[in-house]
Motif scaffolding. Structure first.
Motif, PDB file in Angstrom:
ATOM      1  N   LYS A 112       0.832  -1.204   0.000  1.00 13.89           N
ATOM      2  CA  LYS A 112       0.000   0.000   0.000  1.00 13.89           C
ATOM      3  C   LYS A 112       0.864   1.251   0.000  1.00 13.89           C
ATOM      4  O   LYS A 112       0.517   2.255  -0.634  1.00 13.89           O
ATOM      5  CB  LYS A 112      -0.935  -0.005   1.203  1.00 13.89           C
ATOM      6  N   ALA A 113       1.984   1.203   0.722  1.00 16.62           N
ATOM      7  CA  ALA A 113       2.893   2.353   0.749  1.00 16.62           C
ATOM      8  C   ALA A 113       3.421   2.641  -0.653  1.00 16.62           C
ATOM      9  O   ALA A 113       3.427   3.797  -1.099  1.00 16.62           O
ATOM     10  CB  ALA A 113       4.040   2.084   1.712  1.00 16.62           C
ATOM     11  N   GLU A 114       3.860   1.594  -1.344  1.00 20.05           N
ATOM     12  CA  GLU A 114       4.372   1.781  -2.706  1.00 20.05           C
ATOM     13  C   GLU A 114       3.313   2.392  -3.609  1.00 20.05           C
ATOM     14  O   GLU A 114       3.595   3.306  -4.399  1.00 20.05           O
ATOM     15  CB  GLU A 114       4.831   0.437  -3.282  1.00 20.05           C
ATOM     16  N   SER A 115       2.081   1.911  -3.499  1.00 22.01           N
ATOM     17  CA  SER A 115       0.995   2.436  -4.323  1.00 22.01           C
ATOM     18  C   SER A 115       0.772   3.928  -4.060  1.00 22.01           C
ATOM     19  O   SER A 115       0.576   4.717  -5.000  1.00 22.01           O
ATOM     20  CB  SER A 115      -0.286   1.646  -4.041  1.00 22.01           C
ATOM     21  N   CYS A 116       0.834   4.319  -2.786  1.00 19.69           N
ATOM     22  CA  CYS A 116       0.636   5.729  -2.440  1.00 19.69           C
ATOM     23  C   CYS A 116       1.782   6.597  -2.951  1.00 19.69           C
ATOM     24  O   CYS A 116       1.552   7.703  -3.463  1.00 19.69           O
ATOM     25  CB  CYS A 116       0.505   5.879  -0.927  1.00 19.69           C
ATOM     26  N   TYR A 117       3.010   6.121  -2.813  1.00 18.36           N
ATOM     27  CA  TYR A 117       4.158   6.887  -3.306  1.00 18.36           C
ATOM     28  C   TYR A 117       4.088   7.076  -4.819  1.00 18.36           C
ATOM     29  O   TYR A 117       4.374   8.160  -5.333  1.00 18.36           O
ATOM     30  CB  TYR A 117       5.465   6.187  -2.927  1.00 18.36           C
ATOM     31  N   ARG A 118       3.694   6.040  -5.514  1.00 18.42           N
ATOM     32  CA  ARG A 118       3.584   6.146  -6.973  1.00 18.42           C
ATOM     33  C   ARG A 118       2.462   7.116  -7.359  1.00 18.42           C
ATOM     34  O   ARG A 118       2.601   7.887  -8.326  1.00 18.42           O
ATOM     35  CB  ARG A 118       3.359   4.773  -7.593  1.00 18.42           C
ATOM     36  N   ALA A 119       1.381   7.089  -6.608  1.00 23.58           N
ATOM     37  CA  ALA A 119       0.284   8.023  -6.877  1.00 23.58           C
ATOM     38  C   ALA A 119       0.731   9.461  -6.628  1.00 23.58           C
ATOM     39  O   ALA A 119       0.375  10.378  -7.378  1.00 23.58           O
ATOM     40  CB  ALA A 119      -0.916   7.682  -5.994  1.00 23.58           C
ATOM     41  N   SER A 120       1.530   9.673  -5.583  1.00 29.68           N
ATOM     42  CA  SER A 120       2.062  10.999  -5.300  1.00 29.68           C
ATOM     43  C   SER A 120       2.956  11.486  -6.438  1.00 29.68           C
ATOM     44  O   SER A 120       2.868  12.640  -6.870  1.00 29.68           O
ATOM     45  CB  SER A 120       2.850  10.967  -3.988  1.00 29.68           C
ATOM     46  N   LEU A 121       3.793  10.582  -6.946  1.00 29.60           N
ATOM     47  CA  LEU A 121       4.716  10.960  -8.014  1.00 29.60           C
ATOM     48  C   LEU A 121       4.005  11.163  -9.354  1.00 29.60           C
ATOM     49  O   LEU A 121       4.483  11.929 -10.193  1.00 29.60           O
ATOM     50  CB  LEU A 121       5.806   9.893  -8.158  1.00 29.60           C
ATOM     51  N   GLU A 122       2.888  10.526  -9.549  1.00 25.15           N
ATOM     52  CA  GLU A 122       2.095  10.784 -10.755  1.00 25.15           C
ATOM     53  C   GLU A 122       1.618  12.230 -10.772  1.00 25.15           C
ATOM     54  O   GLU A 122       1.472  12.835 -11.840  1.00 25.15           O
ATOM     55  CB  GLU A 122       0.899   9.842 -10.803  1.00 25.15           C
ATOM     56  N   ARG A 123       1.398  12.787  -9.593  1.00 26.97           N
ATOM     57  CA  ARG A 123       0.889  14.158  -9.483  1.00 26.97           C
ATOM     58  C   ARG A 123       2.006  15.188  -9.321  1.00 26.97           C
ATOM     59  O   ARG A 123       1.802  16.364  -9.636  1.00 26.97           O
ATOM     60  CB  ARG A 123      -0.089  14.224  -8.302  1.00 26.97           C
ATOM     61  N   ASP A 124       3.160  14.743  -8.828  1.00 31.77           N
ATOM     62  CA  ASP A 124       4.315  15.637  -8.696  1.00 31.77           C
ATOM     63  C   ASP A 124       5.600  14.811  -8.852  1.00 31.77           C
ATOM     64  O   ASP A 124       6.203  14.401  -7.866  1.00 31.77           O
ATOM     65  CB  ASP A 124       4.291  16.337  -7.339  1.00 31.77           C
ATOM     66  N   PRO A 125       6.029  14.574 -10.089  1.00 31.44           N
ATOM     67  CA  PRO A 125       7.188  13.700 -10.339  1.00 31.44           C
ATOM     68  C   PRO A 125       8.501  14.209  -9.765  1.00 31.44           C
ATOM     69  O   PRO A 125       9.445  13.432  -9.619  1.00 31.44           O
ATOM     70  CB  PRO A 125       7.258  13.655 -11.876  1.00 31.44           C
ATOM     71  N   LYS A 126       8.583  15.496  -9.427  1.00 30.19           N
ATOM     72  CA  LYS A 126       9.842  16.064  -8.949  1.00 30.19           C
ATOM     73  C   LYS A 126       9.986  16.022  -7.429  1.00 30.19           C
ATOM     74  O   LYS A 126      11.041  16.407  -6.908  1.00 30.19           O
ATOM     75  CB  LYS A 126       9.971  17.518  -9.436  1.00 30.19           C
ATOM     76  N   ASP A 127       8.972  15.590  -6.722  1.00 36.13           N
ATOM     77  CA  ASP A 127       9.016  15.591  -5.253  1.00 36.13           C
ATOM     78  C   ASP A 127      10.111  14.648  -4.766  1.00 36.13           C
ATOM     79  O   ASP A 127      10.008  13.428  -4.915  1.00 36.13           O
ATOM     80  CB  ASP A 127       7.655  15.163  -4.691  1.00 36.13           C
ATOM     81  N   ILE A 128      11.150  15.202  -4.149  1.00 32.68           N
ATOM     82  CA  ILE A 128      12.296  14.388  -3.741  1.00 32.68           C
ATOM     83  C   ILE A 128      11.943  13.460  -2.578  1.00 32.68           C
ATOM     84  O   ILE A 128      12.465  12.349  -2.485  1.00 32.68           O
ATOM     85  CB  ILE A 128      13.500  15.290  -3.381  1.00 32.68           C
ATOM     86  N   ASP A 129      11.044  13.896  -1.695  1.00 28.11           N
ATOM     87  CA  ASP A 129      10.645  13.046  -0.572  1.00 28.11           C
ATOM     88  C   ASP A 129       9.890  11.809  -1.062  1.00 28.11           C
ATOM     89  O   ASP A 129      10.148  10.691  -0.600  1.00 28.11           O
ATOM     90  CB  ASP A 129       9.764  13.821   0.410  1.00 28.11           C
ATOM     91  N   ALA A 130       8.978  12.003  -1.990  1.00 33.62           N
ATOM     92  CA  ALA A 130       8.211  10.874  -2.526  1.00 33.62           C
ATOM     93  C   ALA A 130       9.125   9.892  -3.250  1.00 33.62           C
ATOM     94  O   ALA A 130       8.980   8.673  -3.117  1.00 33.62           O
ATOM     95  CB  ALA A 130       7.119  11.375  -3.470  1.00 33.62           C
ATOM     96  N   ARG A 131      10.110  10.418  -3.994  1.00 35.70           N
ATOM     97  CA  ARG A 131      11.048   9.526  -4.695  1.00 35.70           C
ATOM     98  C   ARG A 131      11.919   8.763  -3.708  1.00 35.70           C
ATOM     99  O   ARG A 131      12.145   7.553  -3.860  1.00 35.70           O
ATOM    100  CB  ARG A 131      11.916  10.349  -5.652  1.00 35.70           C
ATOM    101  N   ALA A 132      12.413   9.485  -2.693  1.00 37.75           N
ATOM    102  CA  ALA A 132      13.271   8.834  -1.702  1.00 37.75           C
ATOM    103  C   ALA A 132      12.522   7.751  -0.942  1.00 37.75           C
ATOM    104  O   ALA A 132      13.031   6.645  -0.738  1.00 37.75           O
ATOM    105  CB  ALA A 132      13.818   9.869  -0.726  1.00 37.75           C
ATOM    106  N   HIS A 133      11.307   8.048  -0.531  1.00 31.67           N
ATOM    107  CA  HIS A 133      10.532   7.086   0.250  1.00 31.67           C
ATOM    108  C   HIS A 133      10.086   5.906  -0.617  1.00 31.67           C
ATOM    109  O   HIS A 133       9.982   4.773  -0.125  1.00 31.67           O
ATOM    110  CB  HIS A 133       9.340   7.771   0.908  1.00 31.67           C
ATOM    111  N   LEU A 134       9.833   6.160  -1.898  1.00 31.02           N
ATOM    112  CA  LEU A 134       9.538   5.046  -2.802  1.00 31.02           C
ATOM    113  C   LEU A 134      10.757   4.135  -2.913  1.00 31.02           C
ATOM    114  O   LEU A 134      10.628   2.901  -2.875  1.00 31.02           O
ATOM    115  CB  LEU A 134       9.144   5.568  -4.187  1.00 31.02           C
ATOM    116  N   GLY A 135      11.944   4.722  -3.044  1.00 30.91           N
ATOM    117  CA  GLY A 135      13.161   3.917  -3.098  1.00 30.91           C
ATOM    118  C   GLY A 135      13.346   3.091  -1.840  1.00 30.91           C
ATOM    119  O   GLY A 135      13.704   1.912  -1.887  1.00 30.91           O
ATOM    120  N   GLN A 136      13.088   3.713  -0.670  1.00 25.53           N
ATOM    121  CA  GLN A 136      13.161   2.991   0.596  1.00 25.53           C
ATOM    122  C   GLN A 136      12.187   1.816   0.614  1.00 25.53           C
ATOM    123  O   GLN A 136      12.519   0.707   1.049  1.00 25.53           O
ATOM    124  CB  GLN A 136      12.805   3.940   1.751  1.00 25.53           C
TER     125      GLN A 136
END
Length: 250
Positions: A112-136
């Motif tokens: 579920k976390a991965e799904s939320c991070y990907r949804a966040s990045l669909e709306r703001d691909p440059k967000d460094i926090d969303a990218r970092a947390h998706l990588g984690q």
């Protein structure tokens, strides 16, 4: 079928509680074998039911994924999850997806976390926090090959992101992919600004793998010495790494 098998079957027939105890024993035995705790595995097998319980409190609690993993800010509650789901439904903002993903991450629901991070990045691909947390998240899901380039980009943009935790995750991803030299370099970079037990112990493990025992000993002893002067909350957070440093030092 041997005598021990007859004994266990008899107990299971007359008292279902023993079934739960038996399952718990097998669970702890499998965990001990998976972590190569051979002495513990032997005692769990030979001396049930108390040794599995002892193993649970002495070892298992300190070796969970959450104990080793990245600690995201804030604790999730059912109430906050419902609030965020309502905000997402009405506003569809990327930071709401990110916060919800962080809550699921902390709760151990990585899918579920991965799904939320990907949804966040669909709306703001440059967000460094969303990218970092998706990588984690991908790293914890054993998807190091996918996590590594994401974490590399984050650390290239900001090596100090999340107080060095993103850089630590990148080092772990490199190690998981077999790049020991690359991981050592990144761990050394982390330790220029921080003295995280998580970083020192894993760097020491890589030194051991390269037969650089003197360098490994420095990291393990340094970790243990730092722990003696650390505040209580930090000692609680790092206790699994301290236990591992002591075990490897022996």
């Amino acid at each position: 079928m041997n005598l021990d098998s007859h004994y266990y079957l008899s107990l299971l027939r007359h008292n279902p509680v023993w079934g739960l105890i038996f399952v718990f024993q097998i669970w702890m035995l499998i965990d001990a074998v998976r972590h190569e705790e051979w002495l513990w595995a032997l005692f769990i097998f030979l001396f049930p039911p108390f040794t599995p319980l002892w193993y649970y409190f002495m070892v298992y609690r300190f070796s969970s994924t959450s104990a080793q993993g990245f600690e995201l800010p804030g604790a999730g509650s059912r109430k906050r999850i419902k609030e965020l789901e309502g905000l997402i439904h009405n506003l569809d903002k990327p930071h709401h997806y990110l916060e919800l993903g962080d809550i699921y991450f902390r709760k151990g629901n990585l899918a579920k976390a991965e799904s939320c991070y990907r949804a966040s990045l669909e709306r703001d691909p440059k967000d460094i926090d969303a990218r970092a947390h998706l990588g984690q998240c991908l790293l914890r899901e054993k998807k190091a090959e996918e996590a590594c380039p994401i974490l590399y980009q984050v650390c290239t943009e900001n090596p100090k992101h999340d107080y060095g935790y993103s850089l630590m995750a990148y080092a772990e991803a490199l190690a998981a992919l077999g790049d020991k030299n690359g991981a050592i370099t990144v761990w050394q970079e982390v330790l220029k600004d921080h003295s995280y037990a998580r970083a020192r112990v894993q760097l020491g493990e890589l030194y051991l793998a390269k037969n650089q025992c003197d360098l490994a000993e420095v990291e393990f002893r340094g970790t243990i010495n730092d722990d003696r002067h650390a505040p209580g909350y930090q000692r609680k957070r790092d206790r699994w790494w301290i236990w591992k440093a002591k075990r490897l030092l022996k």
